[in-house]
Design an enzyme around this catalytic site. Structure first.
Site, mmCIF file in Angstrom:
data_model
loop_
_atom_site.group_PDB
_atom_site.id
_atom_site.type_symbol
_atom_site.label_atom_id
_atom_site.label_comp_id
_atom_site.label_asym_id
_atom_site.label_seq_id
_atom_site.Cartn_x
_atom_site.Cartn_y
_atom_site.Cartn_z
ATOM 1 N N HIS A 194 0.817 -1.214 0.000
ATOM 2 C CA HIS A 194 0.000 0.000 0.000
ATOM 3 C C HIS A 194 0.850 1.264 0.000
ATOM 4 O O HIS A 194 1.900 1.342 0.625
ATOM 5 C CB HIS A 194 -0.956 0.002 1.199
ATOM 6 C CG HIS A 194 -0.257 -0.096 2.529
ATOM 7 N ND1 HIS A 194 0.200 0.993 3.227
ATOM 8 C CD2 HIS A 194 0.049 -1.184 3.280
ATOM 9 C CE1 HIS A 194 0.743 0.604 4.357
ATOM 10 N NE2 HIS A 194 0.678 -0.716 4.420
ATOM 11 N N ASP A 195 0.410 2.237 -0.785
ATOM 12 C CA ASP A 195 0.969 3.590 -0.828
ATOM 13 C C ASP A 195 2.353 3.672 -1.469
ATOM 14 O O ASP A 195 3.024 4.696 -1.355
ATOM 15 C CB ASP A 195 1.009 4.217 0.573
ATOM 16 C CG ASP A 195 -0.364 4.219 1.227
ATOM 17 O OD1 ASP A 195 -1.240 4.964 0.759
ATOM 18 O OD2 ASP A 195 -0.580 3.448 2.179
ATOM 19 N N GLY B 6 5.230 -1.104 2.494
ATOM 20 C CA GLY B 6 4.382 0.067 2.316
ATOM 21 C C GLY B 6 5.134 1.378 2.267
ATOM 22 O O GLY B 6 6.207 1.531 2.851
#
Length: 264
Positions: free
Chosen positions: A121-122, A139
């Site tokens: 994520h991200d 992440g």
């Protein structure tokens, strides 16, 4: 709709350009948008709020847009955004973003991403990168343009990799990797600068000389990071053609985390 195989399951709310090709047994969710010329092979799952640009080649057995592997995630409508002309080989997993950051995992244009790559994520990936097999990004990792990651490279969360940097196979990054630097090891250490890559990308002799001088300041003169930055600042006078390269390096070093530092 003849480009969608009869065994594929595409939600009626999904937005696919008429030129998109979808292979057998692929599943595409309601919040997915795919632009012209992109091909999705068999047995893929594309879900979540995922936007995919033009002329991408997505091979079989990919999972794109699944929720982040983050215990704090509670169903927020975060996104995965993939640009144009990317090649995504088999068994890759790209997760959507999380509300703890900007809520977007992003991949730019013209990237070559090999099998079994994980983007958590991200993550923010630039343009013209190459990720070899089984590269794993935790992440919030930021990857600049033209970065090359060797097979089985593992990157710790929140690390940054500067443009034109390079890792050897089995490298383990716990710190930020500055632009142009070639790293190898567990944990990774700086070995040289990516001179061959720069030549292939059309860097002039003067710009390459400036990169050599930056390498000397950072890694060969036993300077502190602050002292090295002061030395690098002077290079724009000696190598005016390389001003953008020097500015990029200085900007990267100034943004280094005090806790992680840089690969040295």
């Amino acid at each position: 709709m003849t480009r969608i195989h009869s065994t594929a399951i595409v939600d009626p709310a999904a937005q696919l350009d008429s030129s998109v090709t979808v292979g057998p047994y692929t599943v595409i969710g309601p919040h997915v948008r795919i632009d012209a010329g992109t091909t999705v092979a068999s047995h893929c799952v594309i879900e979540g709020h995922t936007t995919i640009g033009k002329d991408n080649k997505i091979f079989q057995f990919n999972s794109l847009g699944a929720v982040p592997q983050d215990k704090k995630y509670a169903g927020e409508p975060c996104q995965l955004v993939i640009g144009d002309r990317n090649t995504i080989r088999e068994f890759c997993t790209f997760n959507i973003g999380s509300p703890g950051d900007q809520g977007v995992t992003q991949v730019g244009n013209d990237n070559w991403i090999m099998a079994y790559v994980h983007l958590a994520h991200d993550c923010q990936v630039g343009n013209h990168t190459i990720f070899a097999n089984s590269t794993q990004l935790a992440g919030h990792v930021h990857v600049g343009d033209w970065v090359i990651l060797g097979g089985f490279t593992v990157v710790h969360q929140f690390c940054r990799l500067g443009a034109h940097s390079f890792t050897a196979m089995n490298s383990l990054l716990f710190a930020d990797l500055p632009p142009f630097v070639m790293a190898q090891g567990q944990p990774a250490q700086a070995r040289s600068m990516n001179f061959e890559g720069l030549r292939r990308r059309g860097f002039s002799a003067e710009r390459i000389s400036a990169v050599k001088a930056m390498h000397k300041s950072l890694y060969r003169q036993q300077l502190t990071l602050a002292q090295a930055q002061s030395e690098i600042e002077l290079l724009t006078h000696k190598y005016p053609e390389a001003k953008a390269d020097v500015d990029m390096m200085l900007g990267f070093l100034q943004g280094a985390s005090p806790e992680r530092g840089i690969v040295r």
